[in-house]
Structure formats: C-alpha cells, structure tokens
Design an enzyme around this catalytic site. Sequence first.
Site, PDB file in Angstrom:
ATOM      1  N   CYS A   1       0.835  -1.201   0.000  1.00 46.84           N
ATOM      2  CA  CYS A   1       0.000   0.000   0.000  1.00 46.84           C
ATOM      3  C   CYS A   1       0.871   1.253   0.000  1.00 46.84           C
ATOM      4  CB  CYS A   1      -0.950  -0.010   1.194  1.00 46.84           C
ATOM      5  SG  CYS A   1      -0.125  -0.104   2.782  1.00 46.84           S
TER       6      CYS A   1
ATOM      7  N   HIS B   1      -1.599   1.168   7.685  1.00 48.07           N
ATOM      8  CA  HIS B   1      -1.989   1.090   6.271  1.00 48.07           C
ATOM      9  C   HIS B   1      -1.875   2.486   5.670  1.00 48.07           C
ATOM     10  CE1 HIS B   1      -4.115  -0.164   2.689  1.00 48.07           C
ATOM     11  NE2 HIS B   1      -4.977   0.830   2.845  1.00 48.07           N
TER      12      HIS B   1
END
Length: 1240
Positions: free
Chosen positions: A50, A305
């Site tokens: 990510c 994230h």
Amino acid sequence: MFGDLFEEDYSSVSNNQYGKGKKLKTKALALPAPREFTNLSGIRNQGGTCYLNSLLQTLHFTPEFREALFSLGPEELGSLEDKDKPEAKVRVIPLQLQRLFAQLLLLDQEAASTADLTCSFGWTDDEEMRQHDVQELNRILFSALETSLVGTSGHDLIRRLYHGTIVNQIVCKECGNTSEKQEDFLDLTVAVKNVLGLEDALWNMYVEEEVFDCDNLYHCGTCDRLVQATKSAKLRKLPPFLTVSLLRFNFDFVKCERYKETSCYTFPLRINLKPFCEQSELDDLEYIYDLFSVIIHKGGCYGGHYHVYIKDVDHLGNWQFKEEKRKQDMNLKALQNEEDIDDPLMILKAILLQENNLIPVDLLGQKLLKKIGISWNKKYRKLHGPLRKFLQLHSQIFLLSSDGSSVSLLKDQSLQAEPNFQSHEQQIFQTLAAESPELNGSTACPHWFDINDSEVQPIKEKDIEQQFQGKESAYMLFYRKSQLQRPPEALANPRYRIPGHLLKEMDAANIELQMKRAEWDSANNNFELHLHLGPHYHFFNGALHPVTSQTESVWDLTFDKRKTLGDLRQSIFQLLEFWEGDMVLSVAKHVPAGLHIYHTLDEDALTLREAELADGEDIFVWNGVEVGGVKIQTGIDCEPLLLNVLHLESSGQAQKSGQLVESPHVFPANAEVGTVFTALAIPEGIILINSAESAGEKNWTTIAQEDMKKTFREQGLRNGSLVLVQPPDSENSLLPKQGKWITGMNEISWLQVKNLCQIESGEKDVKISATVNTVVFDIRIKAIKELNLMKELAENSCLRPIDRNGKLLCPVPDSSTLKEAEVKMGSSLGLCLGKAPTSSQLFLFFALGTDVQTGTEMEIIVEETLSLRDCLKIMLEKSGLPGDAWHLRKMDWCYEAGEPLCEEDATLQELMICSGDTLVIVEGKLPRPGFLKVPIWWYQPWSPSGHRESRDQPSRTPSQGGGGAANAQDTQLCLFEGAPGHVPAEVSLLYLGDIEISEDAALADLKSQARALPPCSELAAPAPALLRAWTVESRRPGRLLRTDRLQLKEYKLGRRAEICLEPLQKEENLGPQDVLLRTQMRIPGERAYAPAVDLVWDTARGWTAGSLRQRVADFYSLPVEKIEIAKYFPDRFEWLPIPSWNQQINKRKKKKKQDSLQGAPHYMKDGDTVGIKNLLVDDDDDFSTVRDDAGKEKQKQLLRGKKSSREALGIQSSDVSSAGSPARPRKSEASLSIHVGSFR
C-alpha cells in the site's frame, strides 16, 4: 531499515464469523473488473504494498513527471521484449512505469497490477508482503530512476522536477563575514512534535536565527578569534514540486519504545514560501505552491496502512459527492411530474443524442436511472412493457443490433427531426446535463479523490482537515507551483502525450478485455434453470413425482440472471403455448422423498440475481394452489422427511418370532411423532429414534409419552433417520438382535455446548457429535435435551460461539450449517436465552462511555433498516439512561471510540454497521452543523508541593517565606456533577458545563458564553479579557489559545475539543514567540516549593537552555551562574534538570535542533512547571518533593496491580482455551532496496 515498523495491519478486518476472511495475498484476477463511476483506476495491493501504491498514484497524478517519462521512446529506453537478451541494455524500471501509467490512464479496469514493476525492482514475494516506509521508498525510487535514465534525454528528470537547495549561513557580528554551506534536497523533512503546523515548522527552520554568544561563541576565520555570530538557513532554490515528509514516528528514550506522534499538525492548501527563501527579484507568484497530494498513514508505529488523497489536476475522473448526487436526484425527480419526463420516447432520445455510436441496452437503462433517478421497470414497464420491447416497437426511431443487445438513434431520425421537437428535446437534455458534472464538462475546479489501493472515492477539500491529527493522519505532503498551468488539450484527455506504441497496446488490451468480458458475461450471467411443469406431476407418498418420465416433465431453460422474474415468466408463457390460467413460479428442491416446493417467486421487478436463484435451480411451474387436484403445502416447515421405520412384521407368526422389517415412510417435518402409529396402523407402542449418521445401540433414544406431540423436526430427525417401534407390552428390547445397524463414529467430530441460560441443570456443558454439514438447529435441540433443560427453550434460545478470551460472539443462525457459519469442530458454543437475529437484523454490542472494557458490553438485536436515532433510543431504554442528550460512536479496530455518528436519520445499513459491531453511548447531544459543543472547565493550578496557587501573588515578585506542603485534601475542590471523565488528583479542573457555539465565533465570544454558565457566578469569574484559555488534553491543560479575536475554526479544535479557563489578575498580550511558564522557587531546607508565578519567556532568539536560564535569572534578580532549573513532569512525578551551557562541550559544532528545549528530552511548551534553586542558600542536588515520593509509590502499586491482573487474566484465558494462538512475533528488520542495472 524500518523492518515491520510500517507492516500492513490486518487487525481491522472484521472478525464477523459469517464473512469470508481476507487473504493477505491473492492471485491476480483472471478478469479485472471495469472502472467504477469515478473513471479512475486504483492499484491492487500485493500483500503489503500500500505504501508503494500511494506513491505511484502521486507520481501518476503529477502530469509533468508522467509526460516527461512518456517522452522517452524505445530508441532510448529499449524494448521490454529484449530485456532477457544479455547484450541488450533495456531500462526496465522506466519502461514498466510507462506501462503502469498508461494502464492507469487508459485500461478499463478497476485496479492495475504492480507485479511487473516490482519484478523489475528485483523484489521477491517476501518483499512484496513486507511493508516499508513510504518516505524511504520515495528517495530510493528516485535514486533508481536517476540511475536508470543515465545517458538519456531524461537524465535530469528527477533533478529538474524535485531538486532544491538550502543554504546555511553563519554571519560574524564583528566583521560581517558570511560563511556559507549549500545543501541539496529532494524532500524537506519537518518536525511534528511540539509544532502546530507546517508553516510553524518552516518558520523554526528557515526564519529563526541561532545566536552564538556568552559561553557559546563562534570562531571566525577572518577575525581569527571567538566572536558573537548568528546562524540561519534559507531556501535558495525551489523545485517545481515540493515534497514534505512529516516526522510522525519518534523514539521515547525514557520508555525505550517507538511511538507515533498523533497531535494536531495543520498544513495549508496553498502556501507562500517567500518568507523562508533568500531575498531575490523573482515575482511573488514564484513562491506560491498548491497542495495536490497527501499520503496518509493509519495505525500505530508497529502496524498500519497507507492511502492517499489526490487532486485531479487534469480532470481525468468523474467527481460526484453523495450530497450533490442526492441533490441532483431530487432535482431530476422533480422533473418527473412534467410531461417531458413522463414520455419515455422523449427521454430516451435525449439520452441517445449525446451518443455517436451504439451503446448496450443495459447501459441505456443505467443512464436512464442516473438521469431521472428511477429505473425503467419502476416508472415505465407497467404502461410500456420491457425496455427492449419498447425499442423494437419504435423501430422508426431506434436502431437495434441483430442480437438486440445494443441500440442507437437512426441517422435519419437525428437529422430530420422537427425543429420544435428537437429544440424541446435539447432543452430537456440541457436540464439533465446542468445537474450532471460529467455531462457539462465543467473543468473550473479540480476535485480530490481518496485512492485506497483498488478503491477510488471522491472526497471534499474540507475532508483533508480530518488528517491533521489522530492515528489516521498525514505523513507526506506534495505541493506544486501554482504557476504550472496545464494546456487546454490535456484536460479530460487521458490519451494526451502517451506514446503511439503504448496507445496501440492499451487499445488492443481494451478490445481483448471487452471480448473476455463478453465471454465471461455469457458464461456467468446465463445459467440453467430446470422447469418442472405442474400438469406433469402428481402428489404421491408425501412429495411430488413425475406422472410419466422425467424427460417429459422437466424442461431445461438457459436464462440471463440479470433479467427480471417478470421477464422469466413472460419467456415461460411463450414456451408453454398450452398454458391456461394463472402461472406461479416457485423454487423447488429434490429431497429423498421426491420434489418439494419451498417458496414462491412473486416480485416481478427483482432480477434473478436479486432473487438469489442459483445455477441449476429447480423451478416448479403451477397455479400456486394444487397439483392434480391435491392441495400442496409449501415451505421448509413441512419439508418431507424420508424415515426408515423398524417394526415387527404384522403377520401373527412373524410377530411371535420377533422378526423386524424396515420400511421407508415419508412424513412432513412439522408432523407429530405420534403419526408413526397411524402410518403403521398400530394403536400404540414405544418409539425409539436414532440419527442417520450413527445407528449404534447406545445412541437410541426413547420418546416419552408426553413428547409424542412434538414434531419430527423438534426431535432432531432428518432424512434417513431410524425410527424403531416396539409393542407396548414387549418384555425384551429388540435392539440387541439388530447388530447390522451398528456403525462406528470415526468420522464424526464434536462441539462443546455450555449452558449459559441461567437455568439450573445437572450438566454445565455437553459434547455434541456433529459434522461440518450439521444444521445449527439440530445441535441446539440436542444440547437442550442432553442438558436436561426445559423444552420451551427450543423456541427461545440460540447458540453463540465463545472466543478464546471467553467473550460471547454473535449468535449463529439456526438454518446455517456449521460450515456456513464458520464454526470450527472442537470449539465452544454457549446456549443462551433469546432468538438469533434473522437475515434482515443486526446483532450489536453497545456500552456506556468511551473507556469500554471487554466483557462489559450490552447486546441488542435491531433491524438493519432502523435509523440511527431510533437505535439510540432503544439503547438508552435498555441501559436505563434518561433524556436525549446522548450520541453514538462506533468502536474502531483499535477498540477505541471513533468519531460521532452524525447522520441520525440514516439507517444502520447505510452507515455500514454490521452484526458484531460495538457502538458506544457518549453523553452530550450532537451540535448543529457548523457548531461546536465544547465542555468548559475552570482551572486553578496546583503546585507540585500540593499548594493551590494563589493569585494574590505579585506577577513579577518571587514568593518569599517557607511553609511546608499544604494538605491537598484541605484545599481540594470538588468536581461539579456531569464532569466528563476522570480528572487527575493533582490537576484542579472544575467542570462548569457545556456550551454550543458557532465555529465562526471568536475566542472572546466563547469566554463570554462560558461566563454565563451557572457555576461561574459562584466562582466570581472575571471579564473575558482576564481569562486565559487552554485546550484540555489527557485531563490536563494542553495548548494555550492566544488572540481573543481569532475565530474558533482557525484553532482547528476538532469535535472532541475541551476548553479550560484560568483567571488572571491583569490582562496579558502574548506574542507568537512568547512561552508561558510556571516558575516555582524551592524553599531552602525543605522538600517543597513556594506558590507558582507566571513567567513569559521570549523565544525569538531561540529555545536554548542559556536563553531560558538568563530569563529566569533576570526575573528573580539572581546571578545566572547561581541558579539551577528543572522541568517538572507531573505524570511521572519527576524533575528533569536543564543544564547550563558551561556544562556542554564543543558547543561550536552543536546543531540547532540538538540544543532546542522544544525537542527531546525536555519538550518545553506553554504551561510547563519550572523549579528554581538558589545556589546561594540551597546547594542540594535534589529537586523532588515528599508528594513526588508518594506519587511514585502509588504508581508502583498500580503497576504491580496491573501485572497481577494480567497474570490472572492469562490463567483465565488458558482455562477458556488451552489451544490459544501465541502472539504474532515481529519480523526481523530488513532494508528496502531497488536493483538497477548499469547504463553508464
């Protein structure tokens, strides 16, 4: 370098046991989904990439970078086809970046893959699963690109776009000689700790000067001696694109652990960098930069994230926010009353006028829905029939393709339309287009999107402010010069400047995708239905059976699952020309007894997919009442069960010999067990039952006489179960003679069911034999029987899984199998009172207050269509809370209360609240939009000795005299009722109440409104000018709010802000560089301090220890070398000395940030307490007090108590589940690298 510091965190994945768990890494999709309504493509996450995806999207939405890369042709970079040839020098990384950017621009797929790019990096699968720091990746990727582009026309690409210079200067105050050192940068790294925002950080770095004086002099080469000098830094050359890295992650040297800085850190959408640059003759516009990308990190320092907010500079995407879409739908629906929208011919022509070629009929239906806000079936079908039929009937206007899948306007029709009609039609189109951003082509203002791996969602510009602080906050900022303007031909043109060979490749790939999707569409949307024709069936032996052969009774039909049930009924009517009367379609299934009808398909507007019809579904076609003159019972309740009944042969001789016969019999599942006697023509007897899976002698159960009226389903019987009927006067059991039915239990597992019904029973828990295909209902009924509980529980009980911590999870549905409910064999279930929720209901946990402990939650079952307001009312009633001054928050994946749920009229389903979620009831009614609800506190500082500070002390006169530590209990002030949360004992905060105030109001207005609260009259609160305002953080004064005229929204307080007010003796006017400290003189010979006196420290000359010591010495009229000072940390009950400069070594080589008291380990800020010792009368080295000793001892006791609690909890957890999984070990740290070939 960072190891698992930024490792992808999957703990936020829902543990809902009915959902399918997410895999960390999945194989590439064989057929990627098309782009969503935004028309932008995301990037698939390879497991832990990510951080890479966020940076690549930022580079992709930097048009100048993208186009500069596209300008490099195969003659410079080579070809990917030759990359495996040893003699060919193929620059793989820029080639793969070109392909990726072309795919993101042109390829019709929801998300692109970076597998080829990471392969060119030389990364392995393990590297793709390991997440790294995006700031580190930014530098490494730029370095790899520079190396890859050596010898090409793009060799200076990175330097041209991102390279800037900083100049460090030291100026001698004696001779004026300037010593310069120039540094290059690709990104600016700025501090977050103790800094309000980006502009403050740049001010500290490039405006403030460090002064070398006193004991910290500078050696001037020209003067050849130690002199006074100033040191400063300035930005000399600004790049077109400025990258700013925020130092969110720090190390606590006291606790020896990493932590993430989550405090509020603001950054502007447009910034003027001129104050931070060298003086030059450049135009002021050269210094203006606009924000266009924000990379965000969600989580902590050991897991998280990344996703990115991006401004669409080239207007490539379709931006439509939910509120605007709702407004557009309302405007378009208002047109439905007009004659134009009621005419389908007019509206369809208006839509097709903008299309130059054929479009799919399904797409036409979608455009119709989008334009008028209602589907064809709901508005026009009843009057005009299906859409395709309507188009066929108007063949003079519409041109359908040969297969009827596509449609366009006839050319003659579009050219020869009557002028009045055409202008009228154009007027309708303009009305529709005026409300549609993608139709009017407005490019006045770029819009922002949230790109989260594969997902792309539009956001509003104000949403960026939510990333100023918290566990989900900004981590990297990207600015572009405002003078960089895009050419008109580049706007809304994804093909702009893409090389021809890539255009051909993408066009070919799109054609291939369309062909594959058409094949997939045909394969996946067409399915087989088995039509069972009612006239060819008869009801026999409890079920439906064909009258003749199966071939004549069953017809196979291939049908499109996207069509409606009404379309299916119409098709069957056309197939069955002989049919007369009503036609009813019902779902049927084959059971061992024959064919059984379950439910009727009666909503013609539903598609077959929405009706949840499966491939190979059996559809019974009949009149809905009877078959062959026999009325048919339908539904799962009366499902026919085929049971094997064992009984003595009816002949007298055989009955004497005791010969058993086995005969199959069919009974409805809702029939009473006693009907077995009727079927066998036996007046009475003894019935024993056994399951189909195990027919061992020990598993036979006798049905009591009072249970004869129970149904077969309630007794747990299924297809194939054995029923033994014995005569009532039989002296011997018939079971030992039937050894042939005894089988083993090797293939059967078990579940442990605990009695949690609060009903006394002989057994606390039992083991129930089961397989993965066992229905939960059967397990529940068996558990009730074996626990010897009341039979009434069969109607009012449910089974709930128990996790390894002993917490009860959501109830499992009775109709599910263990496999469907994802219940593992050998796990524990709790038998609890209450029914399980239906498919349209939600099982929610809820608790009171934000500090929720596991296991203290209450439970509730509500409909998913319930509004948030009604859900809150039900929760308040159940918890016995009065009034309506409450609101709800959703517990996040960190088990912390998130932001308030503001949309009270929205349904739980719309708010994406799922079964198993925990909602928190928090006191306080939500404010109106644009308003803040602020708790107000009264603050009277306490000294570390236990004194409550007296405001009678002169503001600039040090306190004299002694006096021991006052008894804190004598002076402790009581909290007012309703105070939100716990207040530390050493902080004198008194809760006054809440006020609701506009965000546009000034700080002075807040003070005035707070003075109107009733408790202020008792405290004799002074005028607003004599009130000092602080934010409240961790139940202590936090940030000092200056400037009464400033609007509250400019302070970026947030929804959870709390304010405390401190009374003053006289007005104060603090400047931006002034720091307010509370100084206390230590009482000689005693471990105590005099009451605190406020001191204002001007930090314009730096946050140095020498500057602070000099200010304190001047304030107390003492020699600077005869004082010692220390900062007090109340949460640790510790004093940290602030050393004098003459204790430092080699000061000339010290960096500015290392000397700053803003940084570690002192972290000086407004409101800090500074203790002072006069060395003329007190030479003791100790700064602590008696109260500090007591506080430390109390902390040790609390720590020992927590340790004991954790140990006890560990023992308890091991009792609940001895096979609990150990904590996930952290991976070893590994550096990030990109492998690049040599091209020099």
